[in-house]
Design a protein around this motif. Structure first.
Motif, PDB file in Angstrom:
ATOM      1  N   THR A  35       0.878  -1.167   0.000  1.00 37.71           N
ATOM      2  CA  THR A  35       0.000   0.000   0.000  1.00 37.71           C
ATOM      3  C   THR A  35       0.916   1.217   0.000  1.00 37.71           C
ATOM      4  O   THR A  35       2.089   1.138   0.386  1.00 37.71           O
ATOM      5  CB  THR A  35      -0.908   0.052   1.242  1.00 37.71           C
ATOM      6  OG1 THR A  35      -0.090   0.173   2.398  1.00 37.71           O
ATOM      7  CG2 THR A  35      -1.782  -1.196   1.341  1.00 37.71           C
ATOM      8  N   LEU A  36       0.365   2.342  -0.430  1.00 36.69           N
ATOM      9  CA  LEU A  36       1.160   3.567  -0.458  1.00 36.69           C
ATOM     10  C   LEU A  36       1.648   3.910   0.950  1.00 36.69           C
ATOM     11  O   LEU A  36       2.776   4.374   1.138  1.00 36.69           O
ATOM     12  CB  LEU A  36       0.318   4.709  -1.046  1.00 36.69           C
ATOM     13  CG  LEU A  36       1.031   6.036  -1.240  1.00 36.69           C
ATOM     14  CD1 LEU A  36       2.241   5.898  -2.146  1.00 36.69           C
ATOM     15  CD2 LEU A  36       0.076   7.074  -1.813  1.00 36.69           C
ATOM     16  N   GLU A  37       0.793   3.661   1.933  1.00 33.20           N
ATOM     17  CA  GLU A  37       1.182   3.943   3.314  1.00 33.20           C
ATOM     18  C   GLU A  37       2.415   3.127   3.719  1.00 33.20           C
ATOM     19  O   GLU A  37       3.375   3.670   4.281  1.00 33.20           O
ATOM     20  CB  GLU A  37       0.012   3.615   4.253  1.00 33.20           C
ATOM     21  CG  GLU A  37       0.296   3.982   5.698  1.00 33.20           C
ATOM     22  CD  GLU A  37      -0.860   3.627   6.625  1.00 33.20           C
ATOM     23  OE1 GLU A  37      -1.798   2.921   6.194  1.00 33.20           O
ATOM     24  OE2 GLU A  37      -0.812   4.058   7.799  1.00 33.20           O
ATOM     25  N   ILE A  54       1.450   0.242  -6.081  1.00 32.66           N
ATOM     26  CA  ILE A  54       0.470   0.605  -5.053  1.00 32.66           C
ATOM     27  C   ILE A  54      -0.968   0.289  -5.451  1.00 32.66           C
ATOM     28  O   ILE A  54      -1.884   0.443  -4.653  1.00 32.66           O
ATOM     29  CB  ILE A  54       0.584   2.103  -4.671  1.00 32.66           C
ATOM     30  CG1 ILE A  54       0.377   2.987  -5.913  1.00 32.66           C
ATOM     31  CG2 ILE A  54       1.935   2.386  -4.019  1.00 32.66           C
ATOM     32  CD1 ILE A  54       0.175   4.447  -5.581  1.00 32.66           C
TER      33      ILE A  54
END
Lengths: 235, 235
Positions: free
Chosen positions: B160-162, B200
């Motif tokens: 994920t981008l996080e 992502i």
């Protein structure tokens, strides 16, 4: 499902009071269309707009263009979990089909919007991608009946965007309202429609920035990034 | 401080091989400038571009336009914690001054970029807002020396981008690379420059969407939203 409403957006055809203005007449001739079928655009009508009421909030079709590109290209929209409406300064509402693919080129977007204001729908035949009607913001909300309405404004209560969006987690049909205009604030009538007004930054952020972050934060809330990476089918 | 590099961006002047093409000659006459000083733009040069190598990656100045508007309007940039570079397909690099305010109107942006390619800087005199030089991506990285380089591509490893951005937390000078082109993938040479390539989303997201989310996620990582709402001075 998230409902995104761009409100009081700076998208309208040239108002009647300007039709005889020399700069508008010149622009109309150049574009080969009467002023009533052309969009008001500060890039070209700056001087003609000077005497227009609330002109600082008007004539910026590019704001709707960018914000719609951000919304329609988002994973949330690809999953059909986003419904977008554009309410305009002139009290028109554009309902945007989830599957609409807008032109990336600004001039083509303007042409498309002009067609929409002229014919009320795009394309004129076949599956509707954009539909326009005369409708106020209260009328729109009455029609779509969201169960919670959150507006974003620097005049609201301070919350990080994460905190603000987390409040939508138990709402089956939340609507978020973002201003579609460059300067100034929502009218009092708009503010009254919101259950809550959130201020996510001390400075005014651009419409497309707020829309983009809002959609992303909502995706995070429903764990969409993880779900999509696992290729789960959500439909 | 985050360094954002838009790489292999679809922004270049019309290449020499097309200067004699009838459609380009016509466009040049209409714009009143020789083709060498005009930007390649698929909206107007679609037919002329057909025989151009890797044409699916070229001629989309709007991508850089939107992505720069997202970057320059972000709170991260307002705090001067973002440095943006645009590397182009033609191996030019544009260094963007944090304080640059770009035109929102596409035609004016194109005019500005054409001025930049002609004179190498904008404005021609006074404080530099944009600076252009002939430089490859390896040369740029050699010059700015980031301590970690993360590229974003659907050909990378799923995060994920996080998760991806959280890896930048202990890096004093991280650089992120986002493709500034509409279709296709990074060249192998670009991929080699990255310490890590992150995927992502299973689908290709638009440049401006990735740039916008990336900047926001980095702001979250450094707790910028909270800090700004508390009106702390970070400078």
């Amino acid at each position: 499902m998230l409902i995104l409403i761009l409100a009081e957006s700076a998208l309208e055809t040239i108002p009647k009071s300007l039709w005889k203005h020399p700069a508008i007449q010149h622009y109309s001739k150049k574009r080969g269309k009467p002023p009533e079928f052309l969009l008001l655009d500060r890039s070209y009508h700056h001087s003609a707009m000077k005497k227009l009421p609330e002109n600082e909030k008007r004539g910026r079709p590019d704001i709707v263009h960018f914000a719609l590109l951000e919304a329609l290209g988002s994973p949330l929209n690809k999953e059909r979990l986003l419904q977008v409406y554009v309410h305009t300064f002139s009290d028109h509402v554009i309902k945007v089909n989830t599957e609409a693919r807008l032109p990336r080129n600004y001039s083509r977007f303007v042409g498309l919007m002009e067609q929409l204001f002229e014919f009320g729908k795009v394309p004129p035949e076949g599956q509707l991608l954009l539909e326009l009607k005369h409708q106020s913001l209260p009328q729109l909300l009455h029609e779509i009946k969201p169960d919670y309405v959150m507006a974003f404004s620097t005049e609201g209560v301070s919350h990080t965007l994460e905190e603000a969006v987390s409040k939508l987690s138990d709402k089956p049909k939340p609507a978020v309202i973002v201003g579609g205009f460059p300067h100034g604030h929502f009218s009092k009538a708009t503010i009254k429609l919101a259950n809550e007004v959130a201020r996510i930054d001390p400075e005014t952020l651009e419409t497309w920035t707020v829309a983009s972050r809002l959609i992303y934060e909502y995706e995070r809330l429903i764990s969409l990034p993880q779900k999509r990476l696992k290729q789960q089918c959500l439909r």
